[in-house]
Motif scaffolding. Structure first.
Motif, PDB file in Angstrom:
ATOM      1  N   ASP A  46       0.856  -1.167   0.000  1.00  0.00           N
ATOM      2  CA  ASP A  46       0.000   0.000   0.000  1.00  0.00           C
ATOM      3  C   ASP A  46       0.907   1.237   0.000  1.00  0.00           C
ATOM      4  N   THR A  47       0.418   2.364   0.428  1.00  0.00           N
ATOM      5  CA  THR A  47       1.224   3.577   0.504  1.00  0.00           C
ATOM      6  C   THR A  47       1.113   4.133   1.919  1.00  0.00           C
ATOM      7  N   VAL A  48       1.847   5.179   2.189  1.00  0.00           N
ATOM      8  CA  VAL A  48       1.720   5.846   3.485  1.00  0.00           C
ATOM      9  C   VAL A  48       0.276   6.308   3.678  1.00  0.00           C
ATOM     10  N   GLN A  49      -0.276   6.974   2.656  1.00  0.00           N
ATOM     11  CA  GLN A  49      -1.617   7.530   2.783  1.00  0.00           C
ATOM     12  C   GLN A  49      -2.696   6.455   2.817  1.00  0.00           C
ATOM     13  N   SER A  50      -2.585   5.452   1.923  1.00  0.00           N
ATOM     14  CA  SER A  50      -3.635   4.427   1.892  1.00  0.00           C
ATOM     15  C   SER A  50      -3.601   3.556   3.139  1.00  0.00           C
ATOM     16  N   ALA A  51      -2.414   3.330   3.699  1.00  0.00           N
ATOM     17  CA  ALA A  51      -2.335   2.564   4.943  1.00  0.00           C
ATOM     18  C   ALA A  51      -3.092   3.289   6.052  1.00  0.00           C
ATOM     19  N   TYR A  52      -2.881   4.591   6.149  1.00  0.00           N
ATOM     20  CA  TYR A  52      -3.587   5.397   7.159  1.00  0.00           C
ATOM     21  C   TYR A  52      -5.088   5.445   6.860  1.00  0.00           C
ATOM     22  N   ASP A  53      -5.433   5.751   5.620  1.00  0.00           N
ATOM     23  CA  ASP A  53      -6.852   5.928   5.266  1.00  0.00           C
ATOM     24  C   ASP A  53      -7.633   4.627   5.391  1.00  0.00           C
TER      25      ASP A  53
END
Length: 427
Positions: A173-180
């Motif tokens: 995933d990405t930094v943002q998608s992991a958080y979201d």
């Protein structure tokens, strides 16, 4: 119509203290029966007294079987169900050869649902009533697991695994998608019925510092959630971590500096800890999870149960499916005993049962809900047949006390030893 009250007769075990803090048998009380009403433990004591005062209750007589809290598995990977017992690799090669290819299949919601239900069927047959599971990076894998557990009335913890490096493209995933994604899943499932969310970075090598920091920020926003990850499983893994985080004081510091060390943190394996790591984990009251069958299967090392318990660490027990080689907490207890022997600190049967129930529940901060038989607690129970096979029976009938009778089932028992599993007051 199904009655909502049951009186279970047998040898009912309940812990009133930790068998690591007192003489092990003295930590346990044995009652004749337990009253289960509306999914909760209502009372325990003499069978005739409970029967006389609860005429509406259905009586279930288990004879000399042991009735105890259902097993609590503090660290599993339900997506690895289908590839359990895959041959012969060290951790990093094992992940690349078996785990990651299997986890890529969980992009398919139907496949995720099938494996989630298979996993919960298998573990229920082994007397496990609660567990903490890693899912995959796919939100559908979290929905599948929580949905299957919710339909069964189980108390479980799970979370979307987050990885944005050192994994196949289909598993990043990405930094943002992991958080979201984690935040959306948390808001959807956490606190629904008996479900709890765990923020889940797989481990430091598969997350960039930015992703670890983002997950640390999410945990700070939702401190009532657990956070689960891996720590110091193998020596070559530690070397890999330190090469990626040269500024870190040690492996634990790769979590600590990004807000991922706390009281509600669960750190799987924790075998090769430095003195600083041990001191910080104890200071924070974090949960350490012993995974003995996977530690031996993948050749990781020998967990220092006696030393960590003497320090006052918070320790649970886990199968670590599918790095662990069994779905059975009985087999896991047997492996914990064997590792204790190799460290010249064998564990008493009462200590093993405590680790698999109250100890794991304490690591999850759920000791007021599961892991023991006390009035007001949730009625998750397992009934052990102490004569489930001829080999076990011929040993248990020669026992001089209850603990000698139970020990052969711990060492040689499997799903045949599970007479019944009760979840949320229902058999």
């Amino acid at each position: 119509m199904t009655k909502n009250a049951h009186i279970l007769k047998g040898q009912v075990l309940s812990f009133h203290s930790s068998p690591f803090e007192t003489t092990p048998p003295d930590a346990v009380s044995v009652s004749e029966a337990v009253l289960v009403r509306d999914g909760k433990i209502a009372a325990l004591g003499e069978a005739r007294f409970l029967i006389a005062n609860n005429s509406d209750a259905q009586i279930v007589d288990y004879g000399d079987d042991v009735i105890m809290a259902g097993f609590v598995d503090a660290h599993v990977h339900y997506p690895q169900t289908a590839m359990i017992a895959s041959w012969g690799k060290r951790l990093i090669d094992w992940l690349n050869s078996y785990t990651f290819p299997e986890e890529m299949r969980f992009e398919d919601p139907e496949y995720a649902r099938m494996i989630a239900n298979r996993y919960l069927d298998l573990t229920r047959a082994h007397g496990t009533t609660s567990m903490v599971s890693f899912c995959t990076i796919h939100p559908a894998s979290v929905d599948a697991f929580f949905g299957a557990a919710q339909s069964r009335g189980q108390r479980v913890v799970a979370g979307k695994t987050c990885m944005n490096r050192n994994a196949p493209d289909g598993l990043q995933d990405t930094v943002q998608s992991a958080y979201d994604d984690s935040k959306a899943l948390l808001e959807k499932w956490h606190g629904q019925d008996r479900l709890s969310y765990a923020i889940t970075p797989r481990f430091s090598p598969t997350s960039t510092p930015d992703q670890l920091a983002a997950l640390g920020a999410l945990w700070e926003e939702h401190p009532d959630c657990l956070m689960q990850t891996h720590l110091s499983e193998q020596t070559d893994e530690i070397d890999w971590v330190m090469g990626m985080f040269p500024e870190a004081r040690d492996y634990l510091d790769t979590y600590e500096q990004y807000g991922l060390l706390g009281e509600k943190g669960l750190y799987g394996h924790a075998i090769h800890l430095t003195d600083r790591e041990r001191a910080r984990l104890r200071e924070m009251g974090a949960g350490l999870v012993h995974c003995p069958t996977s530690n031996t299967f993948i050749g990781s090392g020998l967990f220092d149960m006696a030393g960590l318990m003497a320090e006052g660490q918070n320790v649970g027990l886990a199968t670590d499916t599918g790095g662990g080689s069994s779905f059975s907490m009985l087999r896991t207890m047997a492996a914990a005993y064997e590792i204790g022997q190799l460290r010249h600190t064998p564990l008493h049967a009462a200590q093993l049962l405590w680790l698999a129930t109250a100890g794991s529940a304490g690591a999850l901060h759920m000791q007021d809900k599961i892991g023991n038989i006390k009035p007001g607690m949730e009625a998750d129970l397992v009934v052990l047949n102490l004569q489930s096979t001829p080999a076990i029976s011929q040993r248990s009938v020669r026992a001089n006390d209850l603990w000698e009778a139970i020990f052969p089932t711990i060492m040689m028992g499997d799903d045949r030893a599970i007479r019944d599993t009760w979840i949320n007051g229902q058999r």
